[in-house]
Motif scaffolding. Sequence first.
Motif, PDB file in Angstrom:
ATOM      1  N   VAL A  74      15.507  10.495  -7.853  1.00  0.00           N
ATOM      2  CA  VAL A  74      16.053   9.621  -6.809  1.00  0.00           C
ATOM      3  C   VAL A  74      16.556  10.505  -5.680  1.00  0.00           C
ATOM      4  O   VAL A  74      17.414  11.362  -5.876  1.00  0.00           O
ATOM      5  N   ALA A  75      16.026  10.276  -4.502  1.00  0.00           N
ATOM      6  CA  ALA A  75      16.269  11.188  -3.367  1.00  0.00           C
ATOM      7  C   ALA A  75      17.538  10.798  -2.620  1.00  0.00           C
ATOM      8  O   ALA A  75      17.508  10.386  -1.465  1.00  0.00           O
ATOM      9  N   TRP A  76      18.686  10.970  -3.279  1.00  0.00           N
ATOM     10  CA  TRP A  76      19.939  10.510  -2.674  1.00  0.00           C
ATOM     11  C   TRP A  76      20.619  11.584  -1.844  1.00  0.00           C
ATOM     12  O   TRP A  76      21.516  11.277  -1.045  1.00  0.00           O
ATOM     13  N   GLN A  77      20.234  12.834  -2.005  1.00  0.00           N
ATOM     14  CA  GLN A  77      20.852  13.901  -1.219  1.00  0.00           C
ATOM     15  C   GLN A  77      20.051  14.157   0.059  1.00  0.00           C
ATOM     16  O   GLN A  77      18.832  13.974   0.083  1.00  0.00           O
ATOM     17  N   PRO A  78      20.713  14.607   1.145  1.00  0.00           N
ATOM     18  CA  PRO A  78      19.993  14.878   2.400  1.00  0.00           C
ATOM     19  C   PRO A  78      18.885  15.917   2.243  1.00  0.00           C
ATOM     20  O   PRO A  78      17.800  15.767   2.802  1.00  0.00           O
ATOM     21  N   ALA A  79      19.157  16.990   1.509  1.00  0.00           N
ATOM     22  CA  ALA A  79      18.145  18.037   1.308  1.00  0.00           C
ATOM     23  C   ALA A  79      17.232  17.629   0.159  1.00  0.00           C
ATOM     24  O   ALA A  79      17.691  17.395  -0.957  1.00  0.00           O
ATOM     25  N   GLN A  80      15.929  17.542   0.441  1.00  0.00           N
ATOM     26  CA  GLN A  80      14.961  17.083  -0.544  1.00  0.00           C
ATOM     27  C   GLN A  80      13.736  17.985  -0.551  1.00  0.00           C
ATOM     28  O   GLN A  80      13.445  18.665   0.440  1.00  0.00           O
ATOM     29  N   PRO A  81      12.986  18.006  -1.667  1.00  0.00           N
ATOM     30  CA  PRO A  81      11.718  18.737  -1.681  1.00  0.00           C
ATOM     31  C   PRO A  81      10.797  18.221  -0.582  1.00  0.00           C
ATOM     32  O   PRO A  81      10.831  17.034  -0.243  1.00  0.00           O
ATOM     33  N   PRO A  82       9.980  19.089  -0.009  1.00  0.00           N
ATOM     34  CA  PRO A  82       9.092  18.665   1.093  1.00  0.00           C
ATOM     35  C   PRO A  82       8.224  17.460   0.749  1.00  0.00           C
ATOM     36  O   PRO A  82       7.922  16.645   1.624  1.00  0.00           O
ATOM     37  N   ALA A  83       7.833  17.320  -0.514  1.00  0.00           N
ATOM     38  CA  ALA A  83       6.957  16.205  -0.887  1.00  0.00           C
ATOM     39  C   ALA A  83       7.603  14.847  -0.636  1.00  0.00           C
ATOM     40  O   ALA A  83       6.902  13.857  -0.366  1.00  0.00           O
ATOM     41  N   VAL A  84       8.925  14.779  -0.719  1.00  0.00           N
ATOM     42  CA  VAL A  84       9.616  13.508  -0.476  1.00  0.00           C
ATOM     43  C   VAL A  84       9.389  13.037   0.954  1.00  0.00           C
ATOM     44  O   VAL A  84       9.230  11.845   1.220  1.00  0.00           O
ATOM     45  N   TRP A  85       9.337  13.983   1.906  1.00  0.00           N
ATOM     46  CA  TRP A  85       9.191  13.653   3.317  1.00  0.00           C
ATOM     47  C   TRP A  85       7.738  13.721   3.793  1.00  0.00           C
ATOM     48  O   TRP A  85       7.471  13.579   4.983  1.00  0.00           O
ATOM     49  N   SER A  86       6.809  13.930   2.892  1.00  0.00           N
ATOM     50  CA  SER A  86       5.405  14.097   3.287  1.00  0.00           C
ATOM     51  C   SER A  86       4.809  12.787   3.804  1.00  0.00           C
ATOM     52  O   SER A  86       5.304  11.692   3.524  1.00  0.00           O
ATOM     53  N   GLU A  87       3.719  12.919   4.545  1.00  0.00           N
ATOM     54  CA  GLU A  87       3.024  11.726   5.040  1.00  0.00           C
ATOM     55  C   GLU A  87       2.432  10.915   3.892  1.00  0.00           C
ATOM     56  O   GLU A  87       2.366   9.686   3.952  1.00  0.00           O
ATOM     57  N   ASP A  88       1.995  11.595   2.841  1.00  0.00           N
ATOM     58  CA  ASP A  88       1.479  10.872   1.677  1.00  0.00           C
ATOM     59  C   ASP A  88       2.556   9.985   1.067  1.00  0.00           C
ATOM     60  O   ASP A  88       2.294   8.838   0.677  1.00  0.00           O
ATOM     61  N   SER A  89       3.781  10.520   0.976  1.00  0.00           N
ATOM     62  CA  SER A  89       4.882   9.722   0.441  1.00  0.00           C
ATOM     63  C   SER A  89       5.206   8.558   1.365  1.00  0.00           C
ATOM     64  O   SER A  89       5.480   7.437   0.916  1.00  0.00           O
ATOM     65  N   LEU A  90       5.171   8.803   2.662  1.00  0.00           N
ATOM     66  CA  LEU A  90       5.490   7.752   3.627  1.00  0.00           C
ATOM     67  C   LEU A  90       4.485   6.604   3.548  1.00  0.00           C
ATOM     68  O   LEU A  90       4.862   5.419   3.555  1.00  0.00           O
ATOM     69  N   THR A  91       3.204   6.942   3.451  1.00  0.00           N
ATOM     70  CA  THR A  91       2.195   5.879   3.356  1.00  0.00           C
ATOM     71  C   THR A  91       2.327   5.128   2.032  1.00  0.00           C
ATOM     72  O   THR A  91       2.115   3.912   1.981  1.00  0.00           O
ATOM     73  N   ARG A  92       2.697   5.835   0.977  1.00  0.00           N
ATOM     74  CA  ARG A  92       2.910   5.173  -0.313  1.00  0.00           C
ATOM     75  C   ARG A  92       4.074   4.188  -0.223  1.00  0.00           C
ATOM     76  O   ARG A  92       4.001   3.075  -0.763  1.00  0.00           O
ATOM     77  N   VAL A  93       5.146   4.557   0.467  1.00  0.00           N
ATOM     78  CA  VAL A  93       6.271   3.645   0.664  1.00  0.00           C
ATOM     79  C   VAL A  93       5.807   2.382   1.380  1.00  0.00           C
ATOM     80  O   VAL A  93       6.114   1.262   0.968  1.00  0.00           O
ATOM     81  N   ALA A  94       5.054   2.548   2.467  1.00  0.00           N
ATOM     82  CA  ALA A  94       4.584   1.401   3.234  1.00  0.00           C
ATOM     83  C   ALA A  94       3.717   0.488   2.380  1.00  0.00           C
ATOM     84  O   ALA A  94       3.797  -0.749   2.478  1.00  0.00           O
ATOM     85  N   LYS A  95       2.879   1.068   1.521  1.00  0.00           N
ATOM     86  CA  LYS A  95       2.028   0.262   0.643  1.00  0.00           C
ATOM     87  C   LYS A  95       2.854  -0.509  -0.389  1.00  0.00           C
ATOM     88  O   LYS A  95       2.561  -1.682  -0.685  1.00  0.00           O
ATOM     89  N   LEU A  96       3.879   0.130  -0.957  1.00  0.00           N
ATOM     90  CA  LEU A  96       4.736  -0.552  -1.927  1.00  0.00           C
ATOM     91  C   LEU A  96       5.474  -1.716  -1.284  1.00  0.00           C
ATOM     92  O   LEU A  96       5.618  -2.791  -1.888  1.00  0.00           O
ATOM     93  N   VAL A  97       5.943  -1.512  -0.067  1.00  0.00           N
ATOM     94  CA  VAL A  97       6.632  -2.598   0.641  1.00  0.00           C
ATOM     95  C   VAL A  97       5.675  -3.760   0.875  1.00  0.00           C
ATOM     96  O   VAL A  97       6.033  -4.926   0.658  1.00  0.00           O
ATOM     97  N   ARG A  98       4.467  -3.457   1.312  1.00  0.00           N
ATOM     98  CA  ARG A  98       3.481  -4.519   1.528  1.00  0.00           C
ATOM     99  C   ARG A  98       3.208  -5.276   0.227  1.00  0.00           C
ATOM    100  O   ARG A  98       3.060  -6.506   0.224  1.00  0.00           O
ATOM    101  N   GLN A  99       3.165  -4.554  -0.895  1.00  0.00           N
ATOM    102  CA  GLN A  99       2.883  -5.198  -2.179  1.00  0.00           C
ATOM    103  C   GLN A  99       3.945  -6.225  -2.540  1.00  0.00           C
ATOM    104  O   GLN A  99       3.627  -7.380  -2.879  1.00  0.00           O
ATOM    105  N   PHE A 100       5.221  -5.847  -2.481  1.00  0.00           N
ATOM    106  CA  PHE A 100       6.229  -6.820  -2.920  1.00  0.00           C
ATOM    107  C   PHE A 100       6.434  -7.914  -1.876  1.00  0.00           C
ATOM    108  O   PHE A 100       6.800  -9.047  -2.225  1.00  0.00           O
ATOM    109  N   HIS A 101       6.193  -7.613  -0.609  1.00  0.00           N
ATOM    110  CA  HIS A 101       6.218  -8.685   0.383  1.00  0.00           C
ATOM    111  C   HIS A 101       5.141  -9.716   0.089  1.00  0.00           C
ATOM    112  O   HIS A 101       5.394 -10.930   0.117  1.00  0.00           O
ATOM    113  N   ASP A 102       3.933  -9.259  -0.212  1.00  0.00           N
ATOM    114  CA  ASP A 102       2.844 -10.192  -0.497  1.00  0.00           C
ATOM    115  C   ASP A 102       3.097 -10.986  -1.775  1.00  0.00           C
ATOM    116  O   ASP A 102       2.709 -12.158  -1.879  1.00  0.00           O
TER     117      ASP A 102
END
Length: 253
Positions: A74-102
């Motif tokens: 759980v990424a609760w601290q400001p300093a996080q591994p680079p993968a947390v902030w990666s574009e792949d992670s960002l697109t995955r977040v957007a897809k998960l949001v779309r899933q539960f919205h639908d």
Amino acid sequence: MSRQRRVTGERLAGGLAHDVVRIGETVRRPMPARAAYIHDVLRLFARHGWPAAPRYLGVDEEGRQTLTYLAGHVAWQPAQPPAVWSEDSLTRVAKLVRQFHDLTAGTPLAEDDEVVCHNDLSPRNTVYRDDGAGLRPYAFIDWDFAAPGRRIHDVAHVCWQFLDLGPGRASPEGPARLIGLVADTYALRTRDRRALVETILWWQDRCWRGIDERADAGDPAMERLRSAGHVKAIQEAYAWVDEHRSALESALL
């Protein structure tokens, strides 16, 4: 028995407003306001087999909400591994949001609105797991603020929190491109794309004022947030987004 469970439970880090405890493969949390609605949302996800939210298990002997424990980072601290902030992670977040919205669109839980919104999407409320290519978002936790709303509300909150929009950003060019990436991945409608940056500002204004008002009213959790500097930080983020509004909108319009 009650006192013994509190001793043996593992307090989970990252809770800004509530104590959250893990006991075995369960999580115990204070019962949220509108608990029946929140539990119905989690039951809907369970019926559809959607894995990206905890399962509601009932109420324990201390009156706490009992949920399944979702293992991961759980990424609760400001300093996080680079993968947390990666574009792949960002697109995955957007897809998960779309899933539960639908999943919630058109259901009684959405009432007269578009979907059920989480209303507090951020890295600190996201569970990440390593899929072999680094940490990637797997699930969202802390559904206490879930409510009927518009799709753009959660998408705007994602842009604010997962892009860390604020004075820590050297320039708006990179965030502008990533806001466009979120909108594209989610497949946000044209009318919502036009209003996305305005909705980010709406969230920021709403959040700092809400913390301030509830702290003034004596809410201990909000008093802690204000004392920790959250109001000032959100106000500074608002000022940054407002200053760079045109540049941020460039990738959307």
